[in-house]
Design a protein around this motif. Structure first.
Motif, PDB file in Angstrom:
ATOM      1  N   SER B 339       0.847  -1.182   0.000  1.00 19.55           N
ATOM      2  CA  SER B 339       0.000   0.000   0.000  1.00 19.55           C
ATOM      3  C   SER B 339       0.884   1.233   0.000  1.00 19.55           C
ATOM      4  O   SER B 339       2.095   1.142   0.112  1.00 19.55           O
ATOM      5  N   THR B 340       0.254   2.364  -0.149  1.00 21.25           N
ATOM      6  CA  THR B 340       0.976   3.625  -0.063  1.00 21.25           C
ATOM      7  C   THR B 340       0.270   4.481   0.969  1.00 21.25           C
ATOM      8  O   THR B 340      -0.806   4.126   1.441  1.00 21.25           O
ATOM      9  N   GLU B 341       0.900   5.597   1.300  1.00 17.74           N
ATOM     10  CA  GLU B 341       0.258   6.515   2.225  1.00 17.74           C
ATOM     11  C   GLU B 341      -1.145   6.870   1.732  1.00 17.74           C
ATOM     12  O   GLU B 341      -2.098   6.895   2.473  1.00 17.74           O
ATOM     13  N   GLU B 342      -1.188   7.107   0.416  1.00 14.84           N
ATOM     14  CA  GLU B 342      -2.463   7.535  -0.170  1.00 14.84           C
ATOM     15  C   GLU B 342      -3.531   6.468  -0.038  1.00 14.84           C
ATOM     16  O   GLU B 342      -4.662   6.737   0.327  1.00 14.84           O
ATOM     17  N   SER B 343      -3.148   5.227  -0.344  1.00 13.36           N
ATOM     18  CA  SER B 343      -4.154   4.179  -0.351  1.00 13.36           C
ATOM     19  C   SER B 343      -4.661   3.901   1.061  1.00 13.36           C
ATOM     20  O   SER B 343      -5.832   3.600   1.267  1.00 13.36           O
ATOM     21  N   VAL B 344      -3.766   4.028   2.038  1.00 18.47           N
ATOM     22  CA  VAL B 344      -4.211   3.826   3.418  1.00 18.47           C
ATOM     23  C   VAL B 344      -5.215   4.910   3.782  1.00 18.47           C
ATOM     24  O   VAL B 344      -6.275   4.642   4.349  1.00 18.47           O
ATOM     25  N   ARG B 345      -4.889   6.150   3.392  1.00 19.86           N
ATOM     26  CA  ARG B 345      -5.811   7.256   3.680  1.00 19.86           C
ATOM     27  C   ARG B 345      -7.159   7.001   3.022  1.00 19.86           C
ATOM     28  O   ARG B 345      -8.204   7.223   3.597  1.00 19.86           O
ATOM     29  N   GLU B 346      -7.079   6.536   1.780  1.00 24.85           N
ATOM     30  CA  GLU B 346      -8.305   6.307   1.023  1.00 24.85           C
ATOM     31  C   GLU B 346      -9.161   5.248   1.719  1.00 24.85           C
ATOM     32  O   GLU B 346     -10.371   5.374   1.804  1.00 24.85           O
ATOM     33  N   GLU B 347      -8.487   4.231   2.258  1.00 27.01           N
ATOM     34  CA  GLU B 347      -9.230   3.170   2.938  1.00 27.01           C
ATOM     35  C   GLU B 347      -9.889   3.678   4.203  1.00 27.01           C
ATOM     36  O   GLU B 347     -10.949   3.204   4.600  1.00 27.01           O
ATOM     37  N   LEU B 348      -9.226   4.636   4.845  1.00 27.16           N
ATOM     38  CA  LEU B 348      -9.763   5.152   6.102  1.00 27.16           C
ATOM     39  C   LEU B 348     -10.953   6.076   5.876  1.00 27.16           C
ATOM     40  O   LEU B 348     -11.746   6.301   6.761  1.00 27.16           O
ATOM     41  N   ARG B 349     -11.040   6.597   4.664  1.00 29.34           N
ATOM     42  CA  ARG B 349     -12.029   7.635   4.379  1.00 29.34           C
ATOM     43  C   ARG B 349     -13.473   7.260   4.744  1.00 29.34           C
ATOM     44  O   ARG B 349     -14.126   7.988   5.492  1.00 29.34           O
ATOM     45  N   PRO B 350     -13.988   6.102   4.235  1.00 28.04           N
ATOM     46  CA  PRO B 350     -15.379   5.775   4.562  1.00 28.04           C
ATOM     47  C   PRO B 350     -15.604   5.670   6.062  1.00 28.04           C
ATOM     48  O   PRO B 350     -16.616   6.135   6.594  1.00 28.04           O
TER      49      PRO B 350
END
Lengths: 95, 437
Positions: B339-350
């Motif tokens: 994963s990347t920083e971005e993808s982790v953030r994206e996962e946390l979003r919902p």
């Protein structure tokens, strides 16, 4: 006869000169060749004020060395002009 | 100071602030004093320059800038206090009039917590389940205890069984040549747990003490010794000792050893009670969650983006801290999970949006019901916390007040009140008892 503009080179605005303003004394850098009476006339003519007294002093140029060549910064003459109480010179105004 | 506030959009408030000229002058004076300390003007020592001369050299702009920095925040804080607005992001400031001798006029746009349009939040239908603890669950728990207290028996003779702890020597070769890392003596390893190469792991079962055997061993491509990486190797293993885990017998003796009870039956009863309370707690928590979820579903909430990204950032930081606590470098974690920083953030979003919605809805309900925290409730909560942290309650209160956490504690109390209310007003339907693990 010299022009007033040639005698008065520029006003000197420094810590010391600002404190002198309280006694209605204005400081200028002047042409080193000018004398007190010339300065008095020049200030009166240029700023339309009445001058009571003029003190002058020469500031010798400082020794400056560049490698081995010795040089001097130019000599200056300062004039401290006391005006008649109530008279003012605009360029110092507000200080 | 005069303030007017007006809600212009769903979650934006526009404030007009007018500050008296006197106050502006004072702020400018302060600004000058601060700036003059470091201002260099020829003919003057630092900090000695008169204001007029300073302005003649630098202009008024730096003064205004400096003054706004302190006066602006000051006014902003005062304004939100006066209007009772709760901003959630930095305000967008527009300076309408900034001139010495005239009042300062500011126009601020602040994002505020949106209010939820509440739907039905009374009479929610919920399925309540009574947790039931089965005998199997208790047995499972006992078994866990047994394994935890298992003894290791050293076998004098016999064959290896799965789960045994064996002492082995081994020597690996490729084309008859030994390779790096392929040799060990007196290594202890548990059989059948996948700690060894597959062939060897299986082959060990059934071998007796002193017996030797050879197994084929394919070496992985990324093996440290590059000369043999990816090749077929051969490994020769000698079993030198076997230790077997022996589960403690399930008798009263065991019960005495592992607990304060004298008999297995008592231990069993105690385990059941513990499981029961744990399950009940979980059921209660589930129920509370469910009731809030329903209330949220019935309401309409729009969460502004700035809030969401704030929340995501917070969750991301917490998450990364937990990663670090496990002794893992963030880069390492990203590599492992691809994963990347971005993808982790994206996962946390919902997740973030959901949490915010819950917050907003609960707050809106609290407002609608006029809930507030009384001093008694606050002291009770602090009392509880002080017990939890083993800290004097007075001292704790001071600490909390200092850190500004008091508000969030109050919010927590209100939230619990709201959930209590929701539960009280909800229709509980007896659900099927679900077997608990």
């Amino acid at each position: 006869m010299k022009f007033a503009q040639d005698i008065l080179i520029k006003p000197m605005i420094t810590e010391k000169s600002t404190s002198l303003l309280e006694g209605n004394k204005y400081t200028f850098q002047v042409d080193p060749r000018s004398n007190k009476s010339e300065i008095k006339r020049a200030v009166e003519e240029l700023f339309k004020v009445k001058v009571l007294d003029v003190h002058t002093l020469r500031v010798k140029g400082k020794l400056k060395r560049r490698r081995n060549a010795i040089g001097r910064t130019p000599e200056k003459k300062k004039a401290i002009v006391t005006l008649k109480p109530g008279d003012k010179i605009e360029i110092f105004e507000g200080v | 100071m005069k303030v007017t506030a007006e809600r212009v959009e769903k979650s934006t408030v526009e404030m007009n602030i007018e500050v008296e000229a006197d106050r502006l002058a004072k702020a400018l004076d302060m600004a000058f004093r601060k700036l003059s300390k470091n201002a260099t003007v020829p003919g003057f020592r630092r900090g000695k320059v008169p204001r007029v001369i300073f302005e003649r050299t630098y202009g008024k702009a730096p003064l205004y800038e400096e003054a706004m920095e302190s006066l602006g925040t000051e006014c902003y804080l005062e304004a939100i206090k006066e209007t009772g607005i709760e901003p959630i992001a930095q305000p967008n400031v527009e300076v309408v009039q900034l001139e010495e001798g005239k009042p300062l006029i500011l126009k601020l746009r602040v994002e505020v917590k949106p209010e939820a349009e509440l739907g039905e939040y009374t009479g929610l239908k919920l399925e309540k389940t009574e947790p039931e603890i089965s005998d199997e669950a208790v047995d499972e728990e006992l078994k866990k205890l047994q394994t935890r207290y298992a003894k290791l028996l050293t076998l004098e003779e016999g064959a290896v069984e799965e789960g045994d702890l064996v002492t082995i020597d081994y020597e690996g070769t490729v084309d008859g040549e030994p390779f790096e890392g392929g040799i060990a003596t007196d290594r202890q390893v548990e059989v059948g747990r996948g700690f060894l190469a597959e062939e060897m792991d299986k082959g060990l079962v059934g071998m007796a003490i002193g017996e030797s055997n050879e197994f084929p061993m394919p070496l992985p491509e990324e093996y440290a010794d590059t000369r043999v990486a990816g090749k077929e190797g051969l490994i020769k293993v000698t079993v030198k000792g076997i230790k077997r885990k022996e589960l403690a017998p399930l008798d009263d003796e065991f019960a005495k050893d592992v607990s304060e009870f004298d008999t297995v039956d008592e231990l069993r009863a105690d385990l059941r009670v513990k499981l029961q309370t744990a399950a009940e707690k979980k059921a209660e928590a589930d129920l509370r969650n469910a009731v809030v979820d329903q209330a949220v579903e019935n309401a309409t909430v729009e969460v502004p983006d700035s809030m969401v990204s704030n929340q995501v950032e917070q969750m991301y930081n917490t998450f990364m801290r937990s990663v670090a606590e496990q002794g893992m470098q963030p880069e390492h974690y990203f590599e492992l999970t691809k994963s990347t920083e971005e993808s982790v953030r994206e996962e946390l979003r919902p997740e973030a949006v959901k949490a915010l919605k819950r917050d907003i809805v609960l707050e809106s309900i609290a407002k609608a019901e006029g809930f507030e925290v009384s001093d008694d409730e606050l002291s009770a909560e602090l009392e509880r916390l002080s017990k939890f942290y083993r800290e004097d309650s007075g001292k704790l209160r001071e600490m909390i007040e200092k850190s500004g956490e008091l508000d969030s504690i109050k919010a927590g109390i209100v939230r619990n009140k709201v959930i209590d209310l929701l539960l009280e007003k909800a229709e509980l339907v007896e659900g099927k008892p679900s077997p608990q693990e």
